[in-house]
Scaffold this motif. Sequence first.
Motif, PDB file in Angstrom:
ATOM      1  N   UNK A  18       0.927  -1.173  -0.213  1.00 27.31           N
ATOM      2  CA  UNK A  18      -0.087   0.044   0.135  1.00 27.31           C
ATOM      3  C   UNK A  18       0.965   1.274  -0.031  1.00 27.31           C
ATOM      4  N   UNK A  19       2.015   1.152  -0.488  1.00 26.74           N
ATOM      5  CA  UNK A  19       2.949   2.283  -0.704  1.00 26.74           C
ATOM      6  C   UNK A  19       2.805   2.875  -2.074  1.00 26.74           C
ATOM      7  N   UNK A  20       3.363   4.150  -2.166  1.00 27.17           N
ATOM      8  CA  UNK A  20       3.453   4.738  -3.460  1.00 27.17           C
ATOM      9  C   UNK A  20       4.088   3.867  -4.513  1.00 27.17           C
ATOM     10  N   UNK A  21       3.679   4.017  -5.853  1.00 29.84           N
ATOM     11  CA  UNK A  21       4.311   3.234  -6.684  1.00 29.84           C
ATOM     12  C   UNK A  21       5.508   4.222  -7.269  1.00 29.84           C
ATOM     13  N   UNK A  22       6.611   4.084  -6.433  1.00 31.70           N
ATOM     14  CA  UNK A  22       7.783   4.800  -7.078  1.00 31.70           C
ATOM     15  C   UNK A  22       8.928   4.285  -6.420  1.00 31.70           C
ATOM     16  N   UNK A  23      10.058   4.553  -7.173  1.00 33.48           N
ATOM     17  CA  UNK A  23      11.537   4.089  -7.006  1.00 33.48           C
ATOM     18  C   UNK A  23      11.931   3.831  -5.622  1.00 33.48           C
ATOM     19  N   UNK A  24      11.735   5.071  -4.953  1.00 29.49           N
ATOM     20  CA  UNK A  24      11.986   5.014  -3.637  1.00 29.49           C
ATOM     21  C   UNK A  24      11.570   4.040  -2.459  1.00 29.49           C
ATOM     22  N   UNK A  25      10.558   3.102  -3.049  1.00 30.65           N
ATOM     23  CA  UNK A  25       9.806   2.123  -2.233  1.00 30.65           C
ATOM     24  C   UNK A  25      10.366   0.989  -2.676  1.00 30.65           C
ATOM     25  N   UNK A  26      11.215   0.769  -3.676  1.00 29.55           N
ATOM     26  CA  UNK A  26      11.967  -0.553  -3.791  1.00 29.55           C
ATOM     27  C   UNK A  26      11.191  -1.428  -4.255  1.00 29.55           C
ATOM     28  N   UNK A  27      10.072  -1.250  -5.268  1.00 26.08           N
ATOM     29  CA  UNK A  27       9.192  -2.431  -5.701  1.00 26.08           C
ATOM     30  C   UNK A  27      10.170  -3.556  -6.349  1.00 26.08           C
ATOM     31  N   UNK A  28      11.225  -3.244  -7.163  1.00 27.65           N
ATOM     32  CA  UNK A  28      12.154  -4.563  -7.578  1.00 27.65           C
ATOM     33  C   UNK A  28      12.434  -5.318  -6.640  1.00 27.65           C
ATOM     34  N   UNK A  29      12.922  -5.112  -5.547  1.00 25.23           N
ATOM     35  CA  UNK A  29      13.109  -5.967  -4.435  1.00 25.23           C
ATOM     36  C   UNK A  29      12.107  -6.860  -4.070  1.00 25.23           C
ATOM     37  N   UNK A  30      10.866  -5.999  -3.887  1.00 20.62           N
ATOM     38  CA  UNK A  30       9.563  -6.945  -3.393  1.00 20.62           C
ATOM     39  C   UNK A  30       9.331  -7.828  -4.222  1.00 20.62           C
ATOM     40  N   UNK A  31       9.400  -7.488  -5.715  1.00 21.84           N
ATOM     41  CA  UNK A  31       8.610  -8.554  -6.722  1.00 21.84           C
ATOM     42  C   UNK A  31       9.943  -9.628  -6.887  1.00 21.84           C
ATOM     43  N   UNK A  32      10.841  -9.374  -6.706  1.00 18.45           N
ATOM     44  CA  UNK A  32      11.840 -10.286  -6.761  1.00 18.45           C
ATOM     45  C   UNK A  32      11.595 -11.577  -5.503  1.00 18.45           C
ATOM     46  N   UNK A  33      11.412 -10.934  -4.552  1.00 19.29           N
ATOM     47  CA  UNK A  33      11.302 -11.842  -3.221  1.00 19.29           C
ATOM     48  C   UNK A  33       9.948 -12.706  -3.562  1.00 19.29           C
ATOM     49  N   UNK A  34       8.871 -12.009  -3.831  1.00 19.33           N
ATOM     50  CA  UNK A  34       7.548 -12.759  -4.245  1.00 19.33           C
ATOM     51  C   UNK A  34       7.896 -13.649  -5.366  1.00 19.33           C
ATOM     52  N   UNK A  35       8.739 -13.474  -6.339  1.00 20.29           N
ATOM     53  CA  UNK A  35       8.862 -14.276  -7.359  1.00 20.29           C
ATOM     54  C   UNK A  35       9.668 -15.612  -7.066  1.00 20.29           C
ATOM     55  N   UNK A  36      10.534 -15.463  -6.082  1.00 22.87           N
ATOM     56  CA  UNK A  36      11.102 -16.738  -5.094  1.00 22.87           C
ATOM     57  C   UNK A  36      10.033 -17.715  -4.597  1.00 22.87           C
ATOM     58  N   UNK A  37       9.322 -16.922  -4.031  1.00 23.09           N
ATOM     59  CA  UNK A  37       8.267 -17.607  -3.261  1.00 23.09           C
ATOM     60  C   UNK A  37       7.250 -18.544  -4.271  1.00 23.09           C
ATOM     61  N   UNK A  38       7.065 -17.848  -5.201  1.00 17.35           N
ATOM     62  CA  UNK A  38       6.081 -18.453  -6.151  1.00 17.35           C
ATOM     63  C   UNK A  38       6.828 -19.502  -6.825  1.00 17.35           C
ATOM     64  N   UNK A  39       8.102 -19.433  -7.204  1.00 15.31           N
ATOM     65  CA  UNK A  39       8.732 -20.582  -7.603  1.00 15.31           C
ATOM     66  C   UNK A  39       8.997 -22.028  -6.730  1.00 15.31           C
ATOM     67  N   UNK A  40       8.693 -21.598  -5.265  1.00 15.43           N
ATOM     68  CA  UNK A  40       8.676 -22.613  -4.441  1.00 15.43           C
ATOM     69  C   UNK A  40       7.434 -23.129  -4.142  1.00 15.43           C
ATOM     70  N   UNK A  41       6.194 -22.581  -4.721  1.00 13.14           N
ATOM     71  CA  UNK A  41       4.887 -22.830  -4.726  1.00 13.14           C
ATOM     72  C   UNK A  41       4.249 -22.722  -3.442  1.00 13.14           C
ATOM     73  N   UNK A  42       4.807 -21.614  -2.792  1.00 12.10           N
ATOM     74  CA  UNK A  42       4.306 -21.234  -1.432  1.00 12.10           C
ATOM     75  C   UNK A  42       2.836 -20.264  -1.699  1.00 12.10           C
ATOM     76  N   UNK A  43       1.854 -20.689  -1.270  1.00 13.89           N
ATOM     77  CA  UNK A  43       0.764 -19.823  -1.624  1.00 13.89           C
ATOM     78  C   UNK A  43       0.601 -18.538  -1.150  1.00 13.89           C
ATOM     79  N   UNK A  44       0.033 -17.716  -1.703  1.00 19.46           N
ATOM     80  CA  UNK A  44      -0.307 -16.311  -1.293  1.00 19.46           C
ATOM     81  C   UNK A  44      -1.134 -15.525  -2.145  1.00 19.46           C
TER      82      UNK A  44
END
Length: 361
Positions: A189-215
């Motif tokens: 629920x943060x601003x969609x801007x560079x300073x909130x570091x969305x790149x890292x957020x989605x990298x982490x979620x991508x790793x969890x998805x590859x492990x088939x962890x449901x969310x």
Amino acid sequence: MKILFLEPFFGGSHKDFAVGFKAHSCHDVTLVTLPDRFWKWRMRGAALYFVNQIKDFSVFDAIITTDMLDLTDFMSLAGFDLPPALMYFHENQLSYPLAPRQKRDFHLGFTNIISALAADKVLFNSRFHFNDFISSASQLIKQMPDFRPKWMIEQIREKTEVVYPGCRFEKGRVDLKERDMNKPLIIWNHRWEYDKNPKLFFEVLGGLKEKNIPFSLALLGERLAMFPEVFSRAREQFKDEMVVYGYVESRNEYLSWLKKGAIVVSCAIQENFGISVVEAIRFGCIPLLPNRLSYPEIMPKEFHSKILYQTKEELITRLEDMLVNYQEYLPLQERLSIELEQFSWEIIVKSYDNALEKLRK
């Protein structure tokens, strides 16, 4: 008291703050604003607009404004009947992180410094932000070739206090709804801007998805017409997990998503307070936050070991554990919600009212 509130950038946390203060202050607040666009021009030109817009400043007992105003220009042009001015810093242009290929305009940072010097009272939204500002201001002054006005720093220190911003929720216990245990909802629920570091957020979620962890995933938060491309890619990457994509205009609908949320994650590079995180926690989301910026300051120390992370690897490990063993984290939910009641506007507005009353001539 009759208070004049001048807000050059009426959007996001600036708008939230101005509207919240006006609604809860015991004083009579007149709010004069400019739209939240062209922020550099607002810093350079808003003073001219306000001086021309307000015909008689002497009818007010005090002025409150924010860091987007060049207060020195304003004071020099407004005349002799100007009441005392309080300046509130949401952010500053000395240390605000730049997006790739952006170049810092130190003139705007210096505007922040001399505006703070000119104000009768200065408030910062966290101790972290104040320390960051003082450190950055000192560094900029050292870059001056000669006649460095180091004395400014001490004068600013003497007139500054830290007062947290109010948040739009009521005092008292919040009714925390049951969450989906099978696919816990992760909130952004943060601003969609560079300073909130969305790149890292989605990298982490991508790793969890590859492990088939449901969310499941709710991408909320304000976005400008131009926003990081990583959000568009995430829409496709997480199409099976996505339950909402984009800013929700309705406050009630926004809160309904927070009440369904299981976990709120921040990967921020810049955060001087964190209203979005505080709101999410208040309505039942368990936080996972970096152990830096303002977060260690505003989160109760007894919970730091459970909700703050140091590295990307620790973020991945913690988030995976929260998703897989979500029920074990539920005892944190109510305790954190109760702790963060202290940021309600109903409670915190007294500090602002008192600061303004001390300015009365």
